[in-house]
Design a protein around this motif. Structure first.
Motif, PDB file in Angstrom:
ATOM      1  N   GLU A 151      32.107  43.313  48.407  1.00  0.00           N
ATOM      2  CA  GLU A 151      32.429  43.185  49.832  1.00  0.00           C
ATOM      3  C   GLU A 151      33.539  42.182  50.125  1.00  0.00           C
ATOM      4  OE1 GLU A 151      28.852  42.735  52.134  1.00  0.00           O
ATOM      5  OE2 GLU A 151      28.104  44.697  51.522  1.00  0.00           O
ATOM      6  N   ASN A 152      34.304  41.791  49.097  1.00  0.00           N
ATOM      7  CA  ASN A 152      35.481  40.954  49.324  1.00  0.00           C
ATOM      8  C   ASN A 152      36.569  41.787  49.979  1.00  0.00           C
ATOM      9  OD1 ASN A 152      34.330  38.646  48.232  1.00  0.00           O
ATOM     10  ND2 ASN A 152      35.051  39.111  46.171  1.00  0.00           N
ATOM     11  N   MET A 153      37.419  41.117  50.752  1.00  0.00           N
ATOM     12  CA  MET A 153      38.496  41.802  51.473  1.00  0.00           C
ATOM     13  C   MET A 153      39.834  41.537  50.791  1.00  0.00           C
ATOM     14  SD  MET A 153      37.325  41.201  55.410  1.00  0.00           S
ATOM     15  CE  MET A 153      37.052  39.455  55.232  1.00  0.00           C
ATOM     16  N   PHE A 154      40.684  42.569  50.813  1.00  0.00           N
ATOM     17  CA  PHE A 154      41.991  42.495  50.158  1.00  0.00           C
ATOM     18  C   PHE A 154      43.058  43.105  51.061  1.00  0.00           C
ATOM     19  CE2 PHE A 154      38.693  42.738  46.978  1.00  0.00           C
ATOM     20  CZ  PHE A 154      39.060  41.790  46.048  1.00  0.00           C
ATOM     21  N   GLU A 157      48.659  45.596  50.404  1.00  0.00           N
ATOM     22  CA  GLU A 157      49.845  45.345  49.579  1.00  0.00           C
ATOM     23  C   GLU A 157      49.558  44.476  48.349  1.00  0.00           C
ATOM     24  OE1 GLU A 157      49.906  42.437  53.079  1.00  0.00           O
ATOM     25  OE2 GLU A 157      49.594  44.592  52.884  1.00  0.00           O
ATOM     26  N   CYS A 158      48.404  43.834  48.312  1.00  0.00           N
ATOM     27  CA  CYS A 158      48.074  42.968  47.173  1.00  0.00           C
ATOM     28  C   CYS A 158      47.293  43.689  46.069  1.00  0.00           C
ATOM     29  CB  CYS A 158      47.270  41.760  47.641  1.00  0.00           C
ATOM     30  SG  CYS A 158      48.234  40.606  48.663  1.00  0.00           S
ATOM     31  N   VAL A 159      46.787  44.873  46.351  1.00  0.00           N
ATOM     32  CA  VAL A 159      46.039  45.628  45.342  1.00  0.00           C
ATOM     33  C   VAL A 159      46.737  46.959  45.109  1.00  0.00           C
ATOM     34  CG1 VAL A 159      43.822  44.532  45.743  1.00  0.00           C
ATOM     35  CG2 VAL A 159      44.435  46.514  47.080  1.00  0.00           C
ATOM     36  N   GLU A 160      46.648  47.441  43.888  1.00  0.00           N
ATOM     37  CA  GLU A 160      47.341  48.678  43.524  1.00  0.00           C
ATOM     38  C   GLU A 160      46.419  49.881  43.626  1.00  0.00           C
ATOM     39  OE1 GLU A 160      49.301  48.486  39.779  1.00  0.00           O
ATOM     40  OE2 GLU A 160      50.063  46.485  40.170  1.00  0.00           O
ATOM     41  N   GLY A 161      47.039  51.034  43.727  1.00  0.00           N
ATOM     42  CA  GLY A 161      46.288  52.280  43.633  1.00  0.00           C
ATOM     43  C   GLY A 161      45.935  52.860  44.981  1.00  0.00           C
ATOM     44  N   GLY A 162      45.478  54.108  44.921  1.00  0.00           N
ATOM     45  CA  GLY A 162      45.050  54.788  46.130  1.00  0.00           C
ATOM     46  C   GLY A 162      43.675  54.289  46.532  1.00  0.00           C
ATOM     47  N   PHE A 163      43.379  54.400  47.768  1.00  0.00           N
ATOM     48  CA  PHE A 163      42.101  53.914  48.269  1.00  0.00           C
ATOM     49  C   PHE A 163      41.251  55.090  48.680  1.00  0.00           C
ATOM     50  CE2 PHE A 163      45.173  50.539  48.944  1.00  0.00           C
ATOM     51  CZ  PHE A 163      44.567  49.538  48.210  1.00  0.00           C
ATOM     52  N   SER A 171      37.969  43.492  39.617  1.00  0.00           N
ATOM     53  CA  SER A 171      36.925  42.650  39.037  1.00  0.00           C
ATOM     54  C   SER A 171      35.596  43.394  38.946  1.00  0.00           C
ATOM     55  CB  SER A 171      36.730  41.375  39.865  1.00  0.00           C
ATOM     56  OG  SER A 171      37.865  40.563  39.764  1.00  0.00           O
ATOM     57  N   CYS A 172      35.232  44.107  39.995  1.00  0.00           N
ATOM     58  CA  CYS A 172      33.978  44.872  39.983  1.00  0.00           C
ATOM     59  C   CYS A 172      34.071  46.088  39.095  1.00  0.00           C
ATOM     60  CB  CYS A 172      33.590  45.288  41.400  1.00  0.00           C
ATOM     61  SG  CYS A 172      33.075  43.901  42.439  1.00  0.00           S
ATOM     62  N   LYS A 176      33.423  42.215  36.008  1.00  0.00           N
ATOM     63  CA  LYS A 176      33.607  40.759  35.956  1.00  0.00           C
ATOM     64  C   LYS A 176      32.852  40.036  37.051  1.00  0.00           C
ATOM     65  CE  LYS A 176      38.172  40.997  33.848  1.00  0.00           C
ATOM     66  NZ  LYS A 176      39.582  40.711  34.008  1.00  0.00           N
ATOM     67  N   MET A 177      32.332  40.733  38.018  1.00  0.00           N
ATOM     68  CA  MET A 177      31.635  40.083  39.129  1.00  0.00           C
ATOM     69  C   MET A 177      30.176  39.874  38.823  1.00  0.00           C
ATOM     70  SD  MET A 177      33.820  39.245  41.369  1.00  0.00           S
ATOM     71  CE  MET A 177      32.986  38.854  42.869  1.00  0.00           C
TER      72      MET A 177
END
Length: 177
Positions: A151-154, A157-163, A171-172, A176-177
């Motif tokens: 539930e972290n917010m991003f 433009e800071c994360v890659e790829g399609g949503f 990380s998830c 890694k979380m």
């Protein structure tokens, strides 16, 4: 005195201790405060208010993480007359404000306190909620993508790829979380 309700008949408003209000100072500038005491005889009631400061009252160049709906409560206390009150506003916490799907022009939020005499903001900006990989301070006016797991917010433009509808951060996804 705590439950005192004062009416401004010219504007058809009722006010009580604890209300957040819009204060008429000039045509060009909106000011806000919180009623902390009432006194005087009706209809000439006066109020003791604690002023709200807007970020542009404090910063010459307002940092981009401040919202247009952000107010900072202060210890700046002043007496005003009922004739200077232009109506009520709603002041929420940041969490309450950010969780709303819609807000109007009379809804604000606060996440800090400002002392104008000492020019001190509390909590300090280093303690304000940070989001994204870039660790910027949360601005509820911006649109974020939220990880389905943590539930972290991003920022987009800071994360890659399609949503997709159910997006997970790297990380998830990598456990890694």
């Amino acid at each position: 005195m705590l439950n005192t309700i004062i009416q401004n008949p010219s504007k058809n408003h009722h006010f009580t201790i604890g209300d957040s209000i819009k204060i008429f100072i000039s045509e060009d500038y909106d000011s806000y405060g919180k009623i902390i005491k009432t006194y005087g005889r009706k209809p000439y009631t006066n109020f003791k208010i604690s002023w709200y400061y807007r970020p542009n009252d404090i910063f010459e160049n307002v940092p981009k993480f401040f919202s247009s709906a952000e107010l900072l409560i202060s210890d700046h206390i002043q007496d005003i007359s009922i004739e200077n009150i232009d109506g009520k506003i709603e002041v929420l916490t940041l969490k309450e404000y950010h969780s709303r799907s819609q807000v109007n022009e009379d809804v604000f939020f606060t996440r800090g306190w400002y002392c104008p005499i000492e020019n001190v903001l509390k909590p300090t900006l280093s303690h304000w909620e940070r989001v994204c990989l870039c660790e910027s301070i949360l601005n509820p006016d911006e649109i974020y993508v939220t990880c389905e797991k943590c539930e972290n917010m991003f920022h987009f433009e800071c994360v890659e790829g399609g949503f997709e509808i159910y997006w997970t951060c790297d990380s998830c996804s990598l456990g890694k979380m």
